[in-house]
Design an enzyme around this catalytic site. Structure first.
Site, PDB file in Angstrom:
ATOM      1  N   ASP A 222       0.836  -1.193   0.000  1.00  0.00           N
ATOM      2  CA  ASP A 222       0.000   0.000   0.000  1.00  0.00           C
ATOM      3  C   ASP A 222       0.881   1.257   0.000  1.00  0.00           C
ATOM      4  O   ASP A 222       1.874   1.322   0.733  1.00  0.00           O
ATOM      5  CB  ASP A 222      -0.876  -0.042   1.261  1.00  0.00           C
ATOM      6  CG  ASP A 222      -1.995   0.974   1.232  1.00  0.00           C
ATOM      7  OD1 ASP A 222      -2.788   0.964   0.291  1.00  0.00           O
ATOM      8  OD2 ASP A 222      -2.070   1.788   2.180  1.00  0.00           O
ATOM      9  N   GLU A 287       2.106  -0.403  -4.803  1.00  0.00           N
ATOM     10  CA  GLU A 287       1.161   0.633  -5.237  1.00  0.00           C
ATOM     11  C   GLU A 287       1.953   1.940  -5.246  1.00  0.00           C
ATOM     12  O   GLU A 287       2.040   2.637  -4.236  1.00  0.00           O
ATOM     13  CB  GLU A 287      -0.036   0.749  -4.282  1.00  0.00           C
ATOM     14  CG  GLU A 287      -1.075   1.739  -4.793  1.00  0.00           C
ATOM     15  CD  GLU A 287      -1.880   2.460  -3.721  1.00  0.00           C
ATOM     16  OE1 GLU A 287      -2.898   3.063  -4.065  1.00  0.00           O
ATOM     17  OE2 GLU A 287      -1.476   2.465  -2.545  1.00  0.00           O
TER      18      GLU A 287
HETATM   19  C1  GLC Z   1      -4.194   3.023  -0.762  1.00  0.00           C
HETATM   20  C2  GLC Z   1      -5.414   2.153  -0.811  1.00  0.00           C
HETATM   21  C3  GLC Z   1      -6.593   2.970  -0.433  1.00  0.00           C
HETATM   22  C4  GLC Z   1      -6.393   3.456   0.981  1.00  0.00           C
HETATM   23  C5  GLC Z   1      -5.088   4.235   1.109  1.00  0.00           C
HETATM   24  C6  GLC Z   1      -4.706   4.449   2.530  1.00  0.00           C
HETATM   25  O1  GLC Z   1      -4.210   4.014  -1.713  1.00  0.00           O
HETATM   26  O2  GLC Z   1      -5.548   1.559  -2.076  1.00  0.00           O
HETATM   27  O3  GLC Z   1      -7.798   2.272  -0.541  1.00  0.00           O
HETATM   28  O4  GLC Z   1      -7.465   4.260   1.375  1.00  0.00           O
HETATM   29  O5  GLC Z   1      -4.029   3.539   0.512  1.00  0.00           O
HETATM   30  O6  GLC Z   1      -4.311   3.249   3.136  1.00  0.00           O
END
Ligand code: GLC
Length: 546
Positions: A222, A287
């Site tokens: 994440d 991500e």
């Molecule tokens: C990432 C996740 C998202 C979440 C954020 C904070 O972007 O995909 O859904 O709200 O992180 O953890």
């Protein structure tokens, strides 16, 4: 994981990596992944919330669809301020989603079906209810104080700098008890961890080991680009004024994020994880929410992450120039390590973004077809295989804090998160008839459901399934990607070895330039596609005869 499984799912890249000292295909390189947003996938205990048992019992759908890898969004104990991305225990399962035994049964069943399992790891922040933060805020000298980012108030008593949260408002909250501000790039209930503290790195190495020992095949990391901040905490330069009616994303774009994101040193964190993952043949997929391909590429250096999502398609308006530029930048900078994606639980669904209706659906499939011939992983978000548009969620049913906590609810992600329509019955096969799901179904009809589409070989579901099968059966190709520039306003096309991919992104039929040699259609989004002519919004993969 057994060697048989690895071999059974090995892909066409032809490259080899060493795992456990033995040569083995790098199974993940061209894998097709599928994102399961756990709350909305399938409800196994009929309480209106998706869970692990529900997922386990629906894995057959994913095996039938032909994907290789299932990414499950966070199912850990959580107060659910951000629906699970606020973790209060990294090594357990929230009762809303089941138990650790249920998780083990998901892994077992997935592996039995030849699917790999990726869990979501959230290292940037914890929940404010995590015992580490509960301790950290007890006292300035408490054991976990330095596990988080604390600063004294600014000269005026306000926040220490001008950083803003991705979810609206300042990135700092005053902890009255200890008189300092703590930093949170997301909600105040999601305090950022301090990755300069060695004990944090130790704790996460153990967490990763815990899930590897339970048999997971990878981690989706994440906000992988956000773990480190400039330690001088300077103000970010301002691009424009923030207005109260802006969505958090609009407000976030009012600053140049020079000091809070994408800092040197962040990839050092992943080197240690990489060693752990490699010992198990597992993959680290970040991500990395930076839209410039070159910046993303720094995260996939050889000893950092194996792969990173490439999100440029999320902000791309539809059109030949934009699609081509997005793909070409990803190919050039990604070196086969970018994961192609066009939808997720964080964005409006691509069908909706690309115009909705039949046009939006056709464009989304065209983009997936362009992805399918490129090196790198490719992901679908649940429901993408059904060509779903966003669900309609009335204002009084919004649950996403990005919508509910801001003056302007337009940033809400709820529309992309409505429950999966499995069957044309009350409860849509997601939950039992009569049970109120946590989010409304959002206006789904019979034609949106898995069961109806599975009875129709011309359905979107069958087209996505054929596309995945076509990608899996591509001959080994190491060819570089060559872009064809005929008809630049309507045609996006490339060659890669003996593969030719052509997409008509326009709204008129298009004659294709002749191909040299003998070719055959390997996959087409529309039965009317030929090697010489593409209907509006259609694409095809063609193979050269040997
Ligand atoms: C990432 C996740 C998202 C979440 C954020 C904070 O972007 O995909 O859904 O709200 O992180 O953890």
């Amino acid at each position: 994981m057994s060697r048989e499984l690895r071999d059974a799912r090995s892909l066409h890249s032809g490259r080899e990596d060493r795992v456990d000292g033995a040569p083995s295909r790098a199974w993940w390189r061209d894998a097709v992944g599928y994102e399961v947003y756990i709350r909305s996938f399938a409800d196994g205990n009929y309480d209106g919330v998706g869970d692990l048992v529900g997922l386990r019992d629906r894995l057959e759908h994913l095996a039938w669809l032909g994907v290789d890898l299932v990414w499950i969004t966070p199912f850990y104990p959580s107060p659910m301020a951000d629906h699970g991305y606020d973790v209060s225990d990294y090594c357990d399962v929230d009762p809303a989603f089941g138990t650790l035994d249920d998780f083990d049964s998901v892994v077992l069943e997935a592996h039995r079906l030849g699917l790999r399992v990726m869990v979501d790891i959230v290292p940037n922040h914890t929940s404010d209810q995590h015992p580490w933060f509960v301790d950290a805020r007890r006292h300035r000298r408490s054991q976990h104080r330095d596990w988080y980012v604390w600063r004294d108030p600014g000269a005026d008593g306000g926040p220490p700098n001008n950083w803003v949260s991705s979810f609206g408002g300042p990135a700092w909250t005053l902890d009255a008890g200890t008189g300092q501000y703590y930093m949170h790039l997301f909600l105040p209930e999601q305090p950022d961890l301090n990755w300069n503290e060695r004990a944090v790195a130790e704790a996460f190495a153990q967490i990763i080991g815990f899930w590897l020992d339970r048999g997971v095949d990878g981690f989706r990391i994440d906000v992988a680009h956000s773990l480190v901040e400039d330690q001088a905490f300077p103000d970010n330069p301002t691009i424009g004024p923030v207005a109260p009616e802006m969505t958090p994303r609009q407000a976030f774009r009012c600053f140049e994020h020079l000091y809070d994101l994408d800092q040197p040193g962040v990839t050092d964190i992943y080197r240690r994880w990489r060693q752990l993952a490699d010992q198990h043949g597992a993959v680290l997929l970040g991500e990395v929410y930076l839209h410039e391909a070159q910046r993303v590429s720094r995260y996939v250096e050889p000893d950092a992450l194996h792969a990173a999502f490439y999100f440029k398609a999320m902000s791309m308006p539809w059109g030949a120039a934009g699609v081509r530029a997005m793909l070409a930048a990803g190919v050039e900078s990604g070196s086969g390590r970018f994961a192609w994606v066009q939808a997720s639980h964080d964005e409006r669904r691509s069908v909706t973004r690309f115009g909705g209706g039949a046009e939006g659906r056709e464009r989304a499939l065209v983009l997936s077809t362009l992805y399918a011939g490129l090196p790198g992983m490719m992901f679908l978000y649940q429901g993408e295989e059904l060509a779903l548009a966003d669900g309609v969620v009335p204002p009084d049913r919004l649950t996403d804090p990005v919508g509910t906590r801001n003056v302007n609810p337009a940033g809400s992600r709820d529309g992309a998160r409505t429950p999966m329509p499995w069957a044309d019955v009350d409860g849509f096969g997601f939950t039992a008839p009569g049970v109120e799901p946590w989010l409304p179904f959002g206006g789904r009809g019979a034609a949106d459901t898995v069961s109806v589409q599975r009875r129709d070989p011309a359905s979107w579901l069958y087209r996505y399934r054929s596309l995945i099968a076509a990608r899996r059966s591509l001959p080994p190709t190491e060819g570089t990607v060559e872009w064809l520039v005929d008809d630049p306003d309507r045609l996006v096309a490339y060659r890669r070895g003996g593969l030719s991919v052509s997409a008509n992104v326009s709204d008129e039929a298009l004659d294709l330039p002749p191909l040299d040699g003998t070719w055959s259609v390997h996959f087409a989004t529309d039965p009317a596609c030929t090697l010489r002519r593409l209907p509006p919004r259609s694409a095809l993969l063609a193979l050269r005869s040997p």
